[in-house]
Design a protein around this motif. Structure first.
Motif, PDB file in Angstrom:
ATOM      1  N   ALA A   1     -15.468 -23.643 -41.298  1.00 62.83           N
ATOM      2  CA  ALA A   1     -16.521 -23.386 -40.318  1.00 62.83           C
ATOM      3  C   ALA A   1     -15.994 -22.460 -39.233  1.00 62.83           C
ATOM      4  CB  ALA A   1     -16.989 -24.702 -39.692  1.00 62.83           C
ATOM      5  N   ARG A   2     -16.896 -21.687 -38.644  1.00 66.16           N
ATOM      6  CA  ARG A   2     -16.486 -20.798 -37.559  1.00 66.16           C
ATOM      7  C   ARG A   2     -16.443 -21.574 -36.241  1.00 66.16           C
ATOM      8  NH1 ARG A   2     -20.036 -16.682 -37.849  1.00 66.16           N
ATOM      9  NH2 ARG A   2     -18.589 -15.385 -39.035  1.00 66.16           N
ATOM     10  N   PHE A   3     -15.381 -21.340 -35.461  1.00 63.46           N
ATOM     11  CA  PHE A   3     -15.219 -21.980 -34.152  1.00 63.46           C
ATOM     12  C   PHE A   3     -14.981 -20.895 -33.110  1.00 63.46           C
ATOM     13  CE2 PHE A   3     -13.066 -23.946 -30.644  1.00 63.46           C
ATOM     14  CZ  PHE A   3     -13.559 -25.245 -30.568  1.00 63.46           C
ATOM     15  N   VAL A   4     -15.898 -20.798 -32.157  1.00 58.22           N
ATOM     16  CA  VAL A   4     -15.805 -19.781 -31.109  1.00 58.22           C
ATOM     17  C   VAL A   4     -15.507 -20.455 -29.774  1.00 58.22           C
ATOM     18  CG1 VAL A   4     -17.049 -17.964 -29.859  1.00 58.22           C
ATOM     19  CG2 VAL A   4     -17.431 -18.282 -32.317  1.00 58.22           C
ATOM     20  N   HIS A   5     -14.511 -19.935 -29.080  1.00 61.89           N
ATOM     21  CA  HIS A   5     -14.190 -20.404 -27.732  1.00 61.89           C
ATOM     22  C   HIS A   5     -14.552 -19.290 -26.759  1.00 61.89           C
ATOM     23  CE1 HIS A   5     -10.856 -21.430 -24.580  1.00 61.89           C
ATOM     24  NE2 HIS A   5     -12.061 -21.838 -24.184  1.00 61.89           N
ATOM     25  N   ALA A   6     -15.456 -19.588 -25.838  1.00 60.55           N
ATOM     26  CA  ALA A   6     -15.937 -18.565 -24.908  1.00 60.55           C
ATOM     27  C   ALA A   6     -15.901 -19.088 -23.478  1.00 60.55           C
ATOM     28  CB  ALA A   6     -17.355 -18.135 -25.290  1.00 60.55           C
ATOM     29  N   LYS A   7     -16.112 -18.155 -22.542  1.00 58.55           N
ATOM     30  CA  LYS A   7     -16.073 -18.525 -21.128  1.00 58.55           C
ATOM     31  C   LYS A   7     -17.077 -17.685 -20.355  1.00 58.55           C
ATOM     32  CE  LYS A   7     -12.755 -19.354 -17.376  1.00 58.55           C
ATOM     33  NZ  LYS A   7     -11.304 -19.313 -17.004  1.00 58.55           N
ATOM     34  N   VAL A   8     -17.745 -18.323 -19.399  1.00 61.04           N
ATOM     35  CA  VAL A   8     -18.673 -17.627 -18.500  1.00 61.04           C
ATOM     36  C   VAL A   8     -18.360 -18.077 -17.083  1.00 61.04           C
ATOM     37  CG1 VAL A   8     -21.064 -17.165 -17.903  1.00 61.04           C
ATOM     38  CG2 VAL A   8     -20.464 -17.590 -20.272  1.00 61.04           C
ATOM     39  N   GLU A   9     -17.853 -17.198 -16.280  1.00 57.32           N
ATOM     40  CA  GLU A   9     -17.420 -17.568 -14.938  1.00 57.32           C
ATOM     41  C   GLU A   9     -18.567 -17.643 -13.933  1.00 57.32           C
ATOM     42  OE1 GLU A   9     -14.449 -14.717 -13.951  1.00 57.32           O
ATOM     43  OE2 GLU A   9     -12.895 -15.643 -15.219  1.00 57.32           O
ATOM     44  N   SER A  10     -19.707 -17.064 -14.262  1.00 57.22           N
ATOM     45  CA  SER A  10     -20.799 -16.980 -13.293  1.00 57.22           C
ATOM     46  C   SER A  10     -21.867 -18.056 -13.457  1.00 57.22           C
ATOM     47  CB  SER A  10     -21.477 -15.610 -13.397  1.00 57.22           C
ATOM     48  OG  SER A  10     -21.993 -15.398 -14.701  1.00 57.22           O
ATOM     49  N   VAL A  11     -21.701 -18.951 -14.421  1.00 61.16           N
ATOM     50  CA  VAL A  11     -22.724 -19.956 -14.702  1.00 61.16           C
ATOM     51  C   VAL A  11     -22.184 -21.351 -14.398  1.00 61.16           C
ATOM     52  CG1 VAL A  11     -24.082 -21.045 -16.538  1.00 61.16           C
ATOM     53  CG2 VAL A  11     -23.870 -18.559 -16.451  1.00 61.16           C
ATOM     54  N   SER A  12     -23.024 -22.186 -13.799  1.00 53.00           N
ATOM     55  CA  SER A  12     -22.673 -23.573 -13.530  1.00 53.00           C
ATOM     56  C   SER A  12     -23.684 -24.483 -14.198  1.00 53.00           C
ATOM     57  CB  SER A  12     -22.656 -23.849 -12.023  1.00 53.00           C
ATOM     58  OG  SER A  12     -23.968 -23.743 -11.494  1.00 53.00           O
ATOM     59  N   ALA A  13     -23.370 -25.770 -14.247  1.00 48.30           N
ATOM     60  CA  ALA A  13     -24.297 -26.734 -14.833  1.00 48.30           C
ATOM     61  C   ALA A  13     -25.626 -26.726 -14.112  1.00 48.30           C
ATOM     62  CB  ALA A  13     -23.676 -28.134 -14.801  1.00 48.30           C
ATOM     63  N   ASN A  14     -25.587 -26.459 -12.822  1.00 47.53           N
ATOM     64  CA  ASN A  14     -26.814 -26.441 -12.034  1.00 47.53           C
ATOM     65  C   ASN A  14     -27.766 -25.335 -12.468  1.00 47.53           C
ATOM     66  OD1 ASN A  14     -28.181 -27.782  -9.859  1.00 47.53           O
ATOM     67  ND2 ASN A  14     -27.945 -25.906  -8.667  1.00 47.53           N
ATOM     68  N   ASP A  15     -27.209 -24.263 -13.055  1.00 43.53           N
ATOM     69  CA  ASP A  15     -28.067 -23.182 -13.556  1.00 43.53           C
ATOM     70  C   ASP A  15     -28.914 -23.658 -14.733  1.00 43.53           C
ATOM     71  OD1 ASP A  15     -27.197 -21.159 -11.765  1.00 43.53           O
ATOM     72  OD2 ASP A  15     -25.360 -20.938 -12.929  1.00 43.53           O
ATOM     73  N   PHE A  16     -28.417 -24.650 -15.465  1.00 40.61           N
ATOM     74  CA  PHE A  16     -29.203 -25.252 -16.537  1.00 40.61           C
ATOM     75  C   PHE A  16     -30.186 -26.282 -15.983  1.00 40.61           C
ATOM     76  CE2 PHE A  16     -25.671 -23.737 -19.103  1.00 40.61           C
ATOM     77  CZ  PHE A  16     -26.251 -23.422 -20.317  1.00 40.61           C
ATOM     78  N   LEU A  17     -29.793 -26.960 -14.900  1.00 36.93           N
ATOM     79  CA  LEU A  17     -30.509 -28.157 -14.470  1.00 36.93           C
ATOM     80  C   LEU A  17     -31.315 -28.005 -13.189  1.00 36.93           C
ATOM     81  CD1 LEU A  17     -27.557 -30.636 -15.085  1.00 36.93           C
ATOM     82  CD2 LEU A  17     -29.446 -30.137 -16.632  1.00 36.93           C
TER      83      LEU A  17
END
Length: 437
Positions: free
Chosen positions: A99-115
């Protein structure tokens, strides 16, 4: 737009490869009819643990063990050209390709942006999923399972996309739960061997030969859409269910909570769809058939064992009747999903192979279909990798025909969330307000 930085992309294979395991899985008509469908993609938002040092290593190591158990996800789709009758066949080769496994990072997004706004869906969400634009037939060259772990400021978003011909939602969430338990406990000592579905379709010959003309890639044509998550509280659902059942006192049938919610959405969307009163509209609900078959399959059996209940009514009928009537149409169709119906569909499909058109370029017909997938019965919030349970679940429905309604259990007990994707041409503030109970 949030910038997603891919830190690594790798293939994770089963920890141990048992050559005596079943290596070929034939595909049933219920699998093959999904050949042109997009990989279902879902994701869970987790809080950030105190120590993140070894998280990716732990996730990959436990995934390797989980794939040893759920070995079909580590295989590939094989296409066979049958030159003798100008047909093609497909099967799953459990060859441990991984299976493919991707590790990524986003420095400008927080959980609050989802919620922050519970019912809104951020535009950047698509970047958090690993199988965008993949269809089931791409499994001949692409992994049958892709996962992406994206670090944000204060959490992790763990998402996945899987080939729907290999498994349905019930099987996938069983796999995901097993993976999370292995990661938390460090071993698979309390897991059980995989139970594959038996060949209960005895009047269907395998492999199934399909006309070459029916298996080509459909033209790409996306419909502009908007997304929103609608939250139904336990009280909302109780009120809708009571109203629906009060409307149908002339029958002994009982409307379920999910049927009441879907009927409410069906009426609300169609009311502002702009469709003519004489046009047919459809509400399609996917149902697990394991316990409906005779003899029944084990509840945990792995594979794709779903069937669709299709409720159809004219727009005028939907608008002129109440909530209970619409819910009753769904209820009646769910009741038709029997052992006999399931087998008859498979036998008829083999005799006349046809694939649903999912390109989106099929005029206004797409607007008449509401397609409900997933289920509030899936224990999405019980997955703990060792640093806490998820705080939100999201879907990336992809582009198909119709209005997508991905149904999840809500975070609060007894609640339901619906991740709705609606064509932009049908979207209006009036519609959104009406959808809210």
């Amino acid at each position: 737009m949030a910038e997603v930085i891919v830190l690594s992309s790798s293939i994770v294979r089963p920890k141990k490869i048992n050559k005596s395991d079943r290596t070929k899985i034939h595909l049933t008509p219920y699998d093959l009819k999904l050949l042109n469908f997009a990989y279902p993609q879902r994701g869970l938002l987790f809080p950030k643990p105190d120590d993140v040092t070894h998280i990716i290593h732990r996730l990959k190591a436990s995934l390797s063990i989980a794939l040893e158990i759920y070995f079909p996800f580590a295989g590939r789709l094989v296409k066979v050209n049958n030159h003798e009758d100008n047909t093609v066949s497909f099967y799953i080769d459990c060859d441990s390709s991984g299976a493919r496994f991707v590790h990524a990072k986003v420095e400008s997004v927080s959980a609050n942006d989802f919620l922050q706004h519970y019912d809104s869906v951020p535009e950047f969400k698509r970047c958090f999923f690993p199988a965008n634009d993949l269809k089931s037939f791409d499994g001949v060259s692409e992994p049958l399972l892709a996962l992406q772990v994206t670090e944000i400021k204060d959490g992790f978003f763990i998402s996945f996309g899987y080939n729907h011909m290999v498994a349905d939602g019930s099987s996938f969430w069983n796999f995901f739960h097993t993976w999370s338990k292995i990661c938390m406990n460090g071993s698979s000592s309390d897991t059980h061997p995989l139970v594959l579905k038996d060949w209960f379709l005895d009047k269907v010959e395998y492999p199934i030969h399909m006309p070459v003309s029916e298996t080509g890639r459909p033209p790409r044509c996306e419909i502009p859409t908007k997304e929103r998550v609608f939250h139904f509280t336990k009280t909302n659902i109780s009120d809708l269910k009571a109203e629906a059942n009060a409307d149908i006192t002339s029958t002994d049938m009982k409307i379920s909570s999910l049927q009441a919610v879907l009927a409410h959405l069906w009426i609300s969307i169609i009311k502002h769809s702009g469709l003519n009163r004489e046009e047919d509209t459809h509400c399609i609900v996917a149902a697990d058939m394991r316990r409906r078959l005779n003899p029944p399959l084990e509840k945990e059996c792995f594979g794709n064992v779903t069937h669709q209940a299709i409720a159809t009514a004219e727009v005028g009928e939907i608008l002129d009747h109440g909530l209970g009537w619409a819910a009753l149409q769904i209820n009646k169709q769910v009741r038709t999903l029997t052992n006999e119906n399931y087998k008859a569909f498979a036998e008829n499909w083999v005799r006349n192979v046809k694939f649903p058109k999912t390109s989106g370029g099929i005029s206004r017909k797409a607007d008449t279909y509401l397609i409900a997938t997933s289920s509030p019965w899936f224990e999405v919030y019980d997955n703990d990798f060792g640093w806490g349970k998820p705080i939100a679940v999201r879907a990336e429905p992809g582009n198909g025909i119709g209005i997508s309604l991905v149904v999840f259990r809500g975070l609060e007990e007894g609640s339901i969330d619906v991740n709705a994707t609606i064509p932009l041409s049908m979207w209006s503030d009036v519609l959104v307000n009406l959808l809210t109970v």
